[in-house]
Motif scaffolding. Sequence first.
Motif, short mmCIF file in Angstrom:
data_model
loop_
_atom_site.label_atom_id
_atom_site.label_comp_id
_atom_site.label_asym_id
_atom_site.label_seq_id
_atom_site.Cartn_x
_atom_site.Cartn_y
_atom_site.Cartn_z
N SER A 198 31.60 1.72 23.65
CA SER A 198 31.88 0.92 22.45
C SER A 198 30.69 0.87 21.52
O SER A 198 30.82 1.06 20.30
N ALA A 199 29.53 0.60 22.08
CA ALA A 199 28.31 0.52 21.26
C ALA A 199 27.99 1.87 20.63
O ALA A 199 27.59 1.92 19.46
N SER A 200 28.18 2.94 21.39
CA SER A 200 27.88 4.28 20.87
C SER A 200 28.80 4.65 19.71
O SER A 200 28.34 5.18 18.69
N THR A 201 30.09 4.38 19.86
CA THR A 201 31.02 4.72 18.78
C THR A 201 30.84 3.79 17.60
O THR A 201 30.99 4.21 16.45
N ALA A 202 30.49 2.54 17.86
CA ALA A 202 30.21 1.61 16.76
C ALA A 202 28.96 2.08 16.00
O ALA A 202 28.91 2.00 14.77
N ALA A 203 27.97 2.59 16.73
CA ALA A 203 26.76 3.11 16.09
C ALA A 203 27.06 4.34 15.24
O ALA A 203 26.37 4.62 14.27
N LEU A 204 28.10 5.07 15.61
CA LEU A 204 28.55 6.21 14.81
C LEU A 204 29.32 5.76 13.57
O LEU A 204 29.57 6.56 12.68
N GLY A 205 29.75 4.49 13.58
CA GLY A 205 30.61 4.01 12.51
C GLY A 205 32.06 4.42 12.72
O GLY A 205 32.87 4.40 11.80
N ARG A 206 32.41 4.77 13.96
CA ARG A 206 33.78 5.18 14.30
C ARG A 206 34.61 3.95 14.64
O ARG A 206 34.85 3.61 15.80
N TYR A 207 35.01 3.26 13.62
CA TYR A 207 35.76 2.01 13.74
C TYR A 207 36.96 2.16 14.66
O TYR A 207 37.20 1.33 15.53
N ASP A 208 37.75 3.22 14.46
CA ASP A 208 38.99 3.42 15.20
C ASP A 208 38.76 3.49 16.70
O ASP A 208 39.38 2.77 17.49
N LEU A 209 37.84 4.32 17.11
CA LEU A 209 37.57 4.50 18.54
C LEU A 209 36.87 3.28 19.12
O LEU A 209 37.19 2.84 20.23
N ALA A 210 35.94 2.71 18.39
CA ALA A 210 35.26 1.50 18.86
C ALA A 210 36.25 0.36 19.04
O ALA A 210 36.19 -0.38 20.03
N ALA A 211 37.20 0.22 18.12
CA ALA A 211 38.22 -0.84 18.23
C ALA A 211 39.08 -0.62 19.46
O ALA A 211 39.38 -1.57 20.20
N TYR A 212 39.47 0.62 19.72
CA TYR A 212 40.27 0.92 20.91
C TYR A 212 39.49 0.59 22.18
O TYR A 212 40.02 -0.03 23.10
N LEU A 213 38.22 0.99 22.24
CA LEU A 213 37.40 0.72 23.41
C LEU A 213 37.20 -0.77 23.64
O LEU A 213 37.24 -1.24 24.78
N LEU A 214 37.01 -1.52 22.56
CA LEU A 214 36.87 -2.98 22.69
C LEU A 214 38.17 -3.62 23.16
O LEU A 214 38.15 -4.55 23.97
N ALA A 215 39.29 -3.13 22.65
CA ALA A 215 40.59 -3.65 23.10
C ALA A 215 40.82 -3.34 24.58
O ALA A 215 41.31 -4.18 25.34
N LEU A 216 40.43 -2.14 24.99
CA LEU A 216 40.55 -1.76 26.40
C LEU A 216 39.64 -2.63 27.26
O LEU A 216 40.04 -3.09 28.34
N HIS A 217 38.45 -2.89 26.79
CA HIS A 217 37.49 -3.76 27.47
C HIS A 217 38.13 -5.14 27.72
O HIS A 217 38.05 -5.68 28.82
N ALA A 218 38.77 -5.69 26.71
CA ALA A 218 39.41 -7.00 26.84
C ALA A 218 40.65 -6.91 27.75
O ALA A 218 40.85 -7.76 28.61
#
Length: 189
Positions: free
Chosen positions: A157-177
């Motif tokens: 999540s942090a890595s994709t957020a650092a890339l600015g990849r909102y879509d993938l970071a959002a999916y990873l955070l939703a999966l985390h939850a």
Amino acid sequence: MPGIIEEWSALDYALRTVRLINADQFWTESLSREDLTGEETGELAQFASGEILAPWLHLSDSEVSKPLLDFVVERSTVALASLQSIVRDQGRQHVRWLPQDREALVEDVWRAIGGLNTDRHLQAETLTDKIKNLQAGNWRPGDLNPPNVCNLLVVASASTAALGRYDLAAYLLALHAALGCLPEAPTSP
């Protein structure tokens, strides 16, 4: 400024994490079938070796994960802004992990990577034992430990957020939850 290879490594880590978690869920669901044949059990052992054990060893390797910490540190402002944007757009109920500042972000990623590196061999032994038992026709528990899954998701999540990849970071955070991960990064199981 991170180069192209560092950016690809961050994206690759996230994509491999998604694949590993989905493979582990598929494996668990398949092994719970009551009509599973001996041949299918053997196939699932082979599947786990290539789709779960090998990716786990790759993703938990400090040579792979520690450069991601440097990447997140260097792009922590972008990462934090991306994470906050996801929470603002999707609501807090879909996100359990949200560092409050850059220092907390870096600390959480550092702790998650440390947990992965610390548990690398024990998790690999657990998976290897289960695979060997399945090959012998015996079923035993031994999936990925939930704290390891959560640590993988924090790093990805942090890595994709650092890339600015909102879509993938959002999916990873939703999966985390959805997987019940705690708001903070666990250290090890």
